[in-house]
Enzyme design. Structure first.
Site, PDB file in Angstrom:
ATOM      1  CD  GLU A  44     -10.450   9.809  10.425  1.00  0.00           C
ATOM      2  OE1 GLU A  44      -9.586   8.980  10.718  1.00  0.00           O
ATOM      3  OE2 GLU A  44     -10.953   9.916   9.289  1.00  0.00           O
TER       4      GLU A  44
ATOM      5  CG  ASP B  18      -9.328   6.464   8.514  1.00  0.00           C
ATOM      6  OD1 ASP B  18      -9.938   6.281   9.583  1.00  0.00           O
ATOM      7  OD2 ASP B  18      -8.931   7.585   8.142  1.00  0.00           O
TER       8      ASP B  18
ATOM      9  CG  HIS C 116      -2.228   0.710   0.984  1.00  0.00           C
ATOM     10  ND1 HIS C 116      -2.494   1.975   1.420  1.00  0.00           N
ATOM     11  CD2 HIS C 116      -3.340   0.317   0.314  1.00  0.00           C
ATOM     12  CE1 HIS C 116      -3.708   2.334   1.069  1.00  0.00           C
ATOM     13  NE2 HIS C 116      -4.242   1.348   0.400  1.00  0.00           N
TER      14      HIS C 116
END
Length: 519
Positions: free
Chosen positions: A269, A158, A100
């Site tokens: 958030e 997340d 990632h």
């Protein structure tokens, strides 16, 4: 320090091609002993193209070999072999989790990539108060296993389909960081393979210098093969809330009030909606409005809007108490009343919410596109100047992807780790999570990278005090500027634990023997 571009990747490819022509690539004498190593796993030497891709989908550097380790000793033996070749060897080693990274950080051009996911599930053990997880295990699997015991890690990212070692090598930040700090502040022990091939168990009490070096260390000091992660009782359910603001001051002041309050939400958030067209995105999909009539009348007039995303954890028998606590907390906030949306989901469903979006994007062939992301840490004292310029002038139209913006507390971050953050008690994470699905125009890499460069240049010229998160610089001087006063410690630790600069070459912080650092 502009973000890297496709031009940077092209230049690096050219340099690597020239290096190959001048024999500065691994030859058979260097690679053939790898096949002779006694391993529980195995090497691949031909089908290696998958290890030359990552989520950023902008750079692709083929390795010479891929290690599929069957055990930690396989990794140690491989690194020891490369170390034994000495300074003259161009071989490097990169640990790759779920791939990632954004700009080739987990790649190793003509080196060895360690496929860490081969270790998944090997020793995932839940204890009272902590879990021992392999470095190549996905966080979603850690969560599923700990939930069987009514427990869960305290801090998250997340997106949970990332490896434990991957996020701990950076920081691991999400909406729980205001309370528990990032993931690197919630680790009790690590097992690490250093750049010498030594397997070291470390903690705040034992081998503490290596422990803190590896946390947020960008893979420069060792490969994290196991982590002992702190746990807490897991809730059954989550009240998931979204509200909108049209005023930036109210939006940020409310967030700051919430993260400093003794009794607050469990997740906080925010994100920014650049809404020049007047058409809102799907910020409220799957959510129920508190007042359906008012919600149906809400209209956007092309303003920049700010969404506050909140959760309150609860168990099935505590619904009434949760409702009362949420009502009190919401009464203190200054959002647009007609934009209060909420839904109740399981704790697992909430934490794994991004994967649900991923499946939808994959179905539309929109997941494996370039992702020219830019993540910044902005001091509280500069956030309003930053917002005025970036959201008011630089970003002139809707963004291809979410823009995160939320505050965290410096006091929750362990200052002994290698992570670099602004020097203020409250600072903001601002993430421009762009996708580039088209070759030209608004949805292109060129467009996104141009905006990223304008944002970074503004921060530097206006002395915003910004630090990049998941940064990728192209020269050591830029890295020195990034680390500032902490560079000396970072460099000392590198010389101690990886003196030949074998590990994590894709970060391009320390040069390996025959590969150039500057472009």
């Amino acid at each position: 320090m502009k973000p890297p571009s496709l031009v940077h990747c092209f230049k690096l490819l050219v340099l690597l091609a020239l290096a190959r022509l001048t024999m500065h690539v691994p030859d058979e004498d260097m690679l053939s002993p790898l096949g002779a190593l006694r391993l529980d796993g195995h090497f691949s030497f031909h089908d290696v193209s998958a290890m030359a891709r990552d989520f950023g989908n902008q750079c692709s550097f083929l390795p010479a070999a891929v290690l599929h380790p069957g055990s930690v000793s396989d990794i140690a033996a491989t690194v020891r072999h490369v170390f034994s070749l000495g300074e003259g060897s161009p071989l490097t080693v990169a640990a790759r989790g779920h791939g990632h990274s954004l700009m080739g950080q987990s790649q190793a051009a003509q080196g060895i990539v360690v496929r860490m996911e081969s270790l998944r599930g090997a020793r995932l053990q839940v204890h009272d108060g902590f879990v021992d997880a392999p470095g190549g295990e996905l966080w979603i699997n850690v969560l599923r296993e700990t939930l069987k015991h009514g427990l869960a890690p305290k801090s998250w990212t997340d997106y949970l389909h990332l490896t434990v070692g991957g996020t701990l090598s950076n920081a691991g930040v999400s909406g729980q960081a205001f309370r528990h700090g990032p993931q690197v502040s919630n680790v009790n022990q690590l097992e690490i393979v250093t750049g010498r091939g030594d397997v070291v168990t470390c903690s705040p009490e034992d081998n503490s210098d290596l422990f803190y070096a590896a946390l947020g260390g960008l893979g420069q000091f060792g490969i994290i093969t196991r982590a002992r992660i702190a746990l807490e009782p897991a809730p059954e359910m989550v009240r998931w809330i979204r509200v909108l603001y049209s005023d930036f001051e109210s939006f940020t002041e409310d967030q700051e009030m919430l993260i400093m309050a003794e009794n607050s939400f469990d997740y906080i958030e925010g994100f920014v909606i650049i809404n020049r067209t007047g058409i809102l995105n799907n910020w409220r999909a799957s959510f129920k409005p508190q007042d359906p009539v008012q919600a149906s009348h809400f209209q956007s007039d092309g303003r920049v809007l700010y969404c506050l995303e909140l959760t309150k954890n609860f168990n099935s028998g505590d619904t009434d108490t949760m409702e009362q606590e949420v009502a009190v907390l919401l009464s203190r906030l200054r959002f647009i009343q007609s934009t209060l949306f909420h839904t109740d989901v399981t704790y697992l469903e909430f934490l794994d919410r991004v994967h649900t979006s991923e499946l939808k994007l994959r179905a539309q062939s929109l997941w494996e596109v370039p992702h020219p992301w830019l993540n910044l840490l902005i001091p509280r004292s500069s956030i309003r100047r930053f917002a005025t310029e970036v959201f008011g002038r630089i970003l002139k139209d809707s963004n291809n992807g979410p823009i995160l913006l939320y505050p965290v507390n410096k006091s929750k971050w362990d200052n002994k780790t290698s992570v670099v953050i602004p020097d203020e008690e409250i600072f903001y994470l601002v993430g421009f999570l762009s996708s580039a699905p088209s070759l030209s125009g608004h949805g292109s890499i060129a467009h996104a990278m141009s905006l990223n460069s304008q944002i970074v240049e503004f921060c530097e010229e206006a002395d915003i005090g910004m630090k990049q998160y998941l940064a990728h610089y192209t020269t050591q001087e830029q890295w020195k500027t990034h680390f500032g006063a902490r560079w000396e410690t970072f460099e000392r630790r590198k010389h101690r634990y990886d003196p030949l600069a074998i590990l994590a070459p894709g970060q391009r912080i320390f040069p390996k023997a025959s590969l150039p650092l500057s472009l």
